[in-house]
Design an enzyme around this catalytic site. Structure first.
Site, short mmCIF file in Angstrom:
data_model
loop_
_atom_site.label_atom_id
_atom_site.label_comp_id
_atom_site.label_asym_id
_atom_site.label_seq_id
_atom_site.Cartn_x
_atom_site.Cartn_y
_atom_site.Cartn_z
N ARG A 227 5.82 -12.97 9.47
CA ARG A 227 6.43 -11.64 9.28
C ARG A 227 7.82 -11.64 9.83
O ARG A 227 8.13 -12.36 10.78
CB ARG A 227 5.66 -10.61 10.11
CG ARG A 227 4.40 -10.10 9.51
CD ARG A 227 3.74 -9.16 10.51
NE ARG A 227 4.16 -7.78 10.29
CZ ARG A 227 3.56 -6.97 9.41
NH1 ARG A 227 2.56 -7.39 8.69
NH2 ARG A 227 3.98 -5.73 9.25
N GLU B 286 0.88 -1.16 0.00
CA GLU B 286 0.00 0.00 0.00
C GLU B 286 0.92 1.22 0.00
O GLU B 286 1.84 1.30 0.82
CB GLU B 286 -0.89 0.01 1.25
CG GLU B 286 -1.81 1.20 1.20
CD GLU B 286 -2.77 1.31 2.36
OE1 GLU B 286 -2.78 0.44 3.24
OE2 GLU B 286 -3.51 2.32 2.37
N LYS C 25 4.92 0.67 9.16
CA LYS C 25 4.98 1.94 8.42
C LYS C 25 4.39 3.08 9.24
O LYS C 25 4.87 4.20 9.20
CB LYS C 25 4.21 1.80 7.11
CG LYS C 25 5.05 1.24 5.99
CD LYS C 25 4.29 1.24 4.68
CE LYS C 25 3.27 0.13 4.65
NZ LYS C 25 2.61 -0.04 3.35
P1 ATP Z 1 3.03 -2.12 7.73
O1 ATP Z 1 2.38 -2.75 8.92
O2 ATP Z 1 4.44 -1.78 7.92
O3 ATP Z 1 2.24 -0.99 7.16
P2 ATP Z 1 1.79 -3.71 5.81
O4 ATP Z 1 1.68 -5.16 5.80
O5 ATP Z 1 0.56 -3.00 6.15
O6 ATP Z 1 3.02 -3.28 6.67
P3 ATP Z 1 1.84 -3.46 2.97
O7 ATP Z 1 2.21 -2.31 2.14
O8 ATP Z 1 0.43 -3.92 2.96
O9 ATP Z 1 2.28 -3.12 4.44
O10 ATP Z 1 2.81 -4.69 2.71
C1 ATP Z 1 3.07 -5.22 1.44
C2 ATP Z 1 3.49 -6.65 1.61
O11 ATP Z 1 4.62 -6.74 2.47
C3 ATP Z 1 2.40 -7.48 2.25
O12 ATP Z 1 2.24 -8.66 1.47
C4 ATP Z 1 2.90 -7.79 3.61
O13 ATP Z 1 2.46 -9.06 4.02
C5 ATP Z 1 4.41 -7.74 3.45
N1 ATP Z 1 5.06 -7.35 4.70
C6 ATP Z 1 4.83 -6.23 5.42
N2 ATP Z 1 5.55 -6.23 6.56
C7 ATP Z 1 6.26 -7.39 6.56
C8 ATP Z 1 7.19 -7.99 7.47
N3 ATP Z 1 7.53 -7.40 8.62
N4 ATP Z 1 7.73 -9.18 7.14
C9 ATP Z 1 7.39 -9.78 5.98
N5 ATP Z 1 6.52 -9.28 5.09
C10 ATP Z 1 5.95 -8.09 5.36
#
Ligand code: ATP
Ligand code: MG
Length: 562
Positions: A265, A39, A275
């Site tokens: 994760r 996102e 983020k």
């Molecule tokens: P954040 O909580 O930091 O905003 P998010 O999952 O909401 O992370 P996205 O932009 O939706 O952020 O993430 C894109 C992809 O990255 C998703 O498929 C998510 O599962 C993966 N991802 C995000 N954080 C991690 C992590 N700590 N380890 C592995 N994969 C991750």
């Protein structure tokens, strides 16, 4: 069907690779298609690097394709800067997405048509419960929810209402479109989840075309279906959403049926991977932007001097498991050091200078400068040599000199008054005297060189205590050096109560303005990494370094301090 083995080295196949191998060999999928779906509401962090390496890595090793798709269903928090930065990060890590960048917003017309499809089949309804009423109706994990009073509206009424929502006739929050699934389901995600909400926001891709936006849950699985993604890989927190995604797939005329697989994760100690919290650090100016070298963002780590290869090696070393685990940041640092030790040329930089004057310089050296030669790397001759100007006045580090003659040779392998030390790649010198400032600090050290000691042992009886680094005072260049410590001094900064900002290391950045570098370093291209001998690994700052104003960032110390 071509089907390259998943792994070429000794790494055991992870569970997703095993599934893909099987799907290919059984002909369940003709070609692997994965995607990385960020996102655009912030910069990518180290956790995303794991997801990127996994998705693009799988596509690479199985001759498939990986899409880059922005999951842009929430315009209030998204913007073009993030979109640009994310693309740059993925490219920098060394990956190429299939075709053009994709956006969930490319499919908004389709999503809307599918919303109408659900309404027409009696599978969705417009609901006017307020947010607080909704959560009350939703029930709890252990108690069933109850049906919304709007649940039994007619198809015709729902069609009319969704059109009004779309036309902007309702205020934000006045109503939502919900799927009609099961308010008593033990899975909360199936209790009539929201499909569309009203957001009177200009969208970075679609402008003012829409004032209703699909929920992440309604969009995500269908995006994968539209793109023909075969293996939808996401993190564990979405495991509970899988039944909902499957429900959509079953109730909509989608062109393909993606399967979702969840992995753990990445959590790193001393680090945050959210983020939202990283954005807080930026917004409250605890750091100097998203790419501050202390940030665990991909852009920050890049600016810190981590190479893409080292980050990929680290990601490759991580377990792809069905559980979450905490990884020691030392594991990341191991890969950073391993890479730099092998690839960073050696150089000399004096961080805390004190001047040394070689009194007998003219006696042995006829020119004002003698050029010394030093290898750029001790174990890699292909990296060549560099020239170091040796002059009458030099800088050494203040900590490399002591007037205390009682210091043991074993403990203090540096210069002591009246004794000898070797200047790296140059002469053995002897400290003869010090001249002090009125405050008692040393103004300069007078020394003498021992002739014929460049690349040669000194005569019998002269025993240098050790080897220290130096820079010519007249030929070297002054530089700004930024030293960094871990941003957080707590093992799990977002673990307990309180704010992440409670755990910030108070002095995580120190700027030194009077450092001295060998002259060639001023001409280093931004982002070139060096080992400053005896000090650590440093990188020419990506944005601010120039030959007229050299700026280097500490990447990492030479050794793990543990
Ligand atoms: P954040 O909580 O930091 O905003 P998010 O999952 O909401 O992370 P996205 O932009 O939706 O952020 O993430 C894109 C992809 O990255 C998703 O498929 C998510 O599962 C993966 N991802 C995000 N954080 C991690 C992590 N700590 N380890 C592995 N994969 C991750
Ligand atoms: Mg997310």
């Amino acid at each position: 069907m071509s089907n390259k083995p998943a792994v070429t080295d000794t790494t055991p196949e992870n569970f997703i690779e095993a599934i893909i191998s099987k799907d290919l060999s059984e002909g369940n999928v003709p070609k692997v298609i994965t995607r990385f779906p960020p996102e655009p509401n912030g910069y990518l962090h180290i956790g995303h690097a794991k997801a990127i390496c996994l998705n693009f890595g799988l596509a690479e090793s199985f001759n498939g394709e990986c899409n880059l798709r922005f999951d842009d269903t929430n315009p209030a928090k998204e913007n073009q800067d993030y979109i640009d930065a994310i693309q740059e990060d993925v490219r920098w890590l060394g990956f190429t997405w299939a075709g053009n960048v994709r956006y969930a917003s490319d499919y908004f017309d389709q999503f809307y048509a599918w919303a109408l499809h659900l309404i027409n089949n009696g599978d969705a309804y417009v609901c006017h419960l307020s947010p607080s009423e909704s959560s009350e109706y939703r029930g709890w994990a252990t108690t069933p929810g109850k049906d919304s009073p709007y649940r039994s509206r007619s198809v015709a009424e729902n069609l009319e209402l969704i059109e009004s929502m779309r036309a902007g006739e309702f205020d934000e929050g006045a109503c939502v479109l919900r799927a009609k699934i099961d308010m008593a389901s033990s899975n909360m995600n199936l209790r009539d989840p929201i499909l569309y909400r009203i957001r009177k926001e200009i969208h970075h891709q679609t402008g003012d075309k829409w004032c209703i936006y699909p929920s992440y849950d309604f969009a995500h699985g269908q995006e994968d279906a539209i793109e023909g993604v075969t293996h939808s890989i996401c993190t564990l927190e979405f495991a509970d959403h899988r039944p909902l995604y499957n429900w959509f797939i079953e109730h909509l005329p989608v062109p393909a049926t993606p399967h979702q697989y969840e992995f753990g994760r990445l959590h790193l100690n001393y680090t945050i991977t959210s983020k939202r919290k990283l954005k807080l650090l930026v917004d409250e100016e605890h750091v100097v932007g998203w790419d501050d070298p202390r940030m665990p963002t991909i852009a920050g780590m890049r600016r810190r001097g981590y190479s893409a290869k080292a980050l990929r090696n680290f990601c490759q070393s991580l377990a792809v498991a069905k559980t979450d685990g905490i990884v020691d940041v030392a594991q990341l640092e191991f890969f950073i050091r391993e890479d730099l030790n092998e690839n960073a040329p050696r150089a000399m930089c004096v961080l805390d200078p004190v001047k040394i004057v070689i009194n007998n310089f003219e006696q042995y050296i006829s020119e004002s400068v003698q050029s010394m030669t030093a290898a750029c790397h001790p174990n890699n001759a292909a990296m060549g040599d560099r020239t170091l100007p040796f002059t009458r006045e030099l800088y050494i580090d203040r900590a490399d000199f002591s007037e205390d003659t009682s210091l043991s040779r074993k403990k203090f392998k540096r210069l002591v008054m009246g004794e000898y030390v070797r200047l790296r790649s140059a002469y053995v010198i002897k400290a003869e005297a010090v001249t002090k400032n009125s405050d008692g600090s040393i103004d300069f050290i007078s020394a003498s060189l021992v002739p014929n000691t460049v690349g040669d042992n000194p005569p019998e009886g002269i025993k240098p205590r050790g080897v220290i680094h130096w820079v010519s005072a007249s030929e070297g260049e002054q530089a700004e050096i930024r030293l960094y410590k871990r941003l957080f001094d707590h093992e799990s900064p977002d673990g307990g109560d309180g704010e992440v900002t409670d755990h910030l290391t108070p002095d995580s950045m120190t700027v030194l303005n009077d450092c001295w570098i060998e002259p060639g370093l001023a001409y280093a291209s931004p982002e070139t990494a060096f080992q400053f001998e005896r000090e650590g690994y440093f990188v020419a700052d990506r944005w601010e370094h120039s030959s007229t104003r050299p700026v280097f960032n500490l990447t990492i110390g030479l050794r793990d301090s543990k």
